[in-house]
Scaffold this motif. Structure first.
Motif, PDB file in Angstrom:
ATOM      1  N   CYS A  65       5.023 -32.130 -73.732  1.00 38.44           N
ATOM      2  CA  CYS A  65       3.687 -31.934 -73.444  1.00 38.44           C
ATOM      3  C   CYS A  65       3.534 -30.574 -73.048  1.00 38.44           C
ATOM      4  CB  CYS A  65       3.189 -32.756 -72.483  1.00 38.44           C
ATOM      5  SG  CYS A  65       1.466 -32.814 -72.373  1.00 38.44           S
ATOM      6  N   CYS A  76      -3.496 -35.097 -68.531  1.00 38.69           N
ATOM      7  CA  CYS A  76      -2.572 -36.100 -68.580  1.00 38.69           C
ATOM      8  C   CYS A  76      -1.798 -36.060 -67.240  1.00 38.69           C
ATOM      9  CB  CYS A  76      -1.755 -36.073 -70.040  1.00 38.69           C
ATOM     10  SG  CYS A  76      -0.898 -34.125 -70.126  1.00 38.69           S
ATOM     11  N   CYS A  78       1.909 -35.896 -67.650  1.00 39.05           N
ATOM     12  CA  CYS A  78       3.126 -35.801 -68.166  1.00 39.05           C
ATOM     13  C   CYS A  78       4.164 -34.778 -67.126  1.00 39.05           C
ATOM     14  CB  CYS A  78       3.228 -34.873 -69.457  1.00 39.05           C
ATOM     15  SG  CYS A  78       2.318 -36.194 -70.762  1.00 39.05           S
ATOM     16  N   LYS A 112      -3.304 -31.863 -81.317  1.00 43.13           N
ATOM     17  CA  LYS A 112      -3.403 -32.458 -80.106  1.00 43.13           C
ATOM     18  C   LYS A 112      -4.671 -31.834 -79.648  1.00 43.13           C
ATOM     19  CE  LYS A 112      -1.140 -32.719 -75.649  1.00 43.13           C
ATOM     20  NZ  LYS A 112      -0.101 -32.250 -75.047  1.00 43.13           N
TER      21      LYS A 112
HETATM   22 ZN   LIG Z   1       0.523 -34.580 -71.348  1.00 44.00          ZN
END
Ligand SMILES: [Zn+2]
Length: 205
Positions: A65, A76, A78, A112
């Motif tokens: 990520c 997020c 990650c 993304k």
């Molecule tokens: Zn992420």
């Protein structure tokens, strides 16, 4: 998106001192793809030979990520998940994080960011990917299973809240002896994302 049968081969390895102790980085190259050759990584705590036993190995399968891990994006969790899994294998003295180079659950960085733009218009993470014509999650666990097998691992205690990951690895031939609950850090920007992972993608609370 189903490509030719994927095979991987071990390319290089070396120990690296990190904030989470000495970790051995083993790099694999993906072969048999028409597109650009990709590399994946196994990050190992403890001796490589110690992975080869009947005892389940503490493991995480983690997808790259860039936005979270390099940029420090708060959309997020990650980076926190990666760091806590590295700390966990180091503390256990034996374990592996399989780091798959597949940005954005396999859709690539460009798509993304496109999905993030759609989310700014009100779509959630699953809806945004669907609007772009992608399934919610394209990750294949075959590469991860092939890497685990190369390391001599047949059985894992898997750090994840995602039951699909356990099923995917089992389907690819790796026994998931147990699931170890695993969290990143909630914040005001990723609260919706984390909620969708629970309600739409079946992640455990
Ligand atoms: Zn992420």
């Amino acid at each position: 998106m189903e490509g030719p049968v994927i095979s991987i081969s071990r390319f290089s390895q070396a120990p690296i001192p990190t904030h989470n102790g000495n970790l051995t980085v083993v790099v694999y190259r993906e072969e048999g793809r028409r597109t650009e050759e990709r590399e994946h990584v196994a990050i190992v705590a403890g001796e490589l030979d110690a992975l080869r036993s009947a005892e389940p190995v503490l493991a995480r399968v983690h997808s790259e990520c860039w936005t979270g891990e390099t940029l420090g994006s708060l959309k997020c969790d990650c980076r926190e998940q990666l760091n806590s899994s590295l700390a966990a294998i180091e503390a256990a003295g034996r374990g592996v994080v399989v780091y798959l180079r597949q940005e954005g659950r396999g859709i690539g960085l460009g798509n993304k960011i496109k999905a993030y733009a759609l989310q700014n218009e009100g779509a959630d993470t699953v809806e945004a990917n669907e609007q772009l014509g992608f399934a919610a999650d394209l990750r294949s666990y075959e590469i991860a299973a092939a890497i685990l097998r190369d390391l001599g691992i047949a059985s894992v205690a898997l750090m994840t809240n995602n039951p699909d990951k356990c099923a995917g690895l089992e389907k690819a031939g790796i026994q998931v002896a147990s699931r170890v609950p695993h969290w990143g850090g909630p914040n005001e920007h990723n609260r919706d994302y984390l909620a969708v992972k629970k309600t739409k993608l079946g992640h455990h609370a």
